[in-house]
Write an enzyme that holds these catalytic residues in place. Structure first.
Site, short mmCIF file in Angstrom:
data_model
loop_
_atom_site.label_atom_id
_atom_site.label_comp_id
_atom_site.label_asym_id
_atom_site.label_seq_id
_atom_site.Cartn_x
_atom_site.Cartn_y
_atom_site.Cartn_z
NE ARG A 1 45.22 45.18 40.60
CZ ARG A 1 43.97 45.55 40.38
NH1 ARG A 1 43.00 45.04 41.10
NH2 ARG A 1 43.69 46.41 39.45
CE LYS B 1 45.26 53.90 35.69
NZ LYS B 1 45.03 53.23 36.97
NE ARG C 1 49.96 48.37 36.26
CZ ARG C 1 48.70 48.35 35.80
NH1 ARG C 1 48.45 48.66 34.56
NH2 ARG C 1 47.71 48.03 36.61
NE ARG D 1 40.37 43.65 36.81
CZ ARG D 1 41.13 44.70 36.53
NH1 ARG D 1 40.62 45.75 35.88
NH2 ARG D 1 42.39 44.73 36.88
NE ARG E 1 38.03 47.49 38.96
CZ ARG E 1 39.21 47.92 38.53
NH1 ARG E 1 39.33 49.14 38.01
NH2 ARG E 1 40.28 47.15 38.65
#
Ligand code: AMP
Length: 215
Positions: free
Chosen positions: A169, A13, A88, A158, A125
């Protein structure tokens, strides 16, 4: 154009939102980025959000809605925006409806993806600590070890992209955010795209949807 990019973490996204915000000259509003910035600066908001984010849980709806209300009232949102990582929860979506009143969201792009892909995408990532640009160790690694090709900043992982947090998550997403697919489907503004493909293919699919949306 008022658009939402909806989907699990790691579906691309943010990468697509960055591209389309430039294309249409509208801001990309990422609640995750706003919160990370607040944590970095050590503001009151940052202090409240820090441990919640580290665990991969959700920051309370009232805090998020206030943050969005303030952000959407800024001048650069006049011609539209892309919401990335918000809403969310159903409560956030209802709060957004109240904030927008007649200026409703025109398109919700739902990034549909194979769940197994998400874990490998998220754990590989990396992100620039200065400009926020996303890299991926497999598909788009930084050329020079850990240096951002766009701004020279340090490229890091991260904290919440570590595997244990990623799993939480995803569970949080299934419980709280996945019901939004139904919410927007009922409103009739949901467009499902296949997010399993490479960046260019996903981009083309989104482009196809958005070219039919007009102010
Ligand atoms: P993201 O960069 O969108 O993956 O967001 C990183 C983290 O920020 C999430 O795991 C949450 O802890 C928090 N966060 C971001 N956006 C929201 C939101 N709309 N509601 C609640 N928490 C959020």
């Amino acid at each position: 154009m008022r658009i939402i990019f909806l989907g699990a973490p790691g579906t691309g996204k943010g990468t697509q939102a960055l591209y389309f915000s430039k294309l249409y000259a509208i801001p990309q509003i990422s609640t995750g980025e706003i919160l990370r910035d607040a944590v970095k600066k050590g503001t009151e908001l940052g202090k409240k959000a820090k441990s919640i984010m580290e665990a991969g849980d959700l920051v309370p709806d009232d805090i998020i809605l206030q943050l969005i209300r303030d952000r959407l009232s800024e001048q650069d949102c006049r011609n539209g925006y892309i919401l990335d990582g918000f809403p969310r929860t159903i409560a956030q979506a209802e709060g957004l409806d109240r904030i927008l009143k007649d200026n409703a969201i025109q398109a919700v792009i739902y990034f549909d993806i194979d769940k197994n892909l998400v874990i490998s995408r998220l754990t590989s990532r990396r992100v620039c600590s200065k400009c926020g640009y996303n890299y991926n160790l497999i598909t788009d690694p930084p050329e020079t070890d850990a240096i951002c090709r766009r701004c020279g900043g340090k490229v890091i992982q991260r904290d919440d992209d570590k595997e244990e947090t990623v799993r939480n998550r995803l569970q949080v997403y299934e419980e709280n955010t996945a019901p939004l697919v139904d919410y927007y489907e009922k409103k009739g503004n949901l467009y499902k795209i296949d997010a399993n493909g490479v960046i260019d293919d996903v981009r083309a699919e989104i482009q196809n949807v958005l070219k039919n949306i007009r102010d």
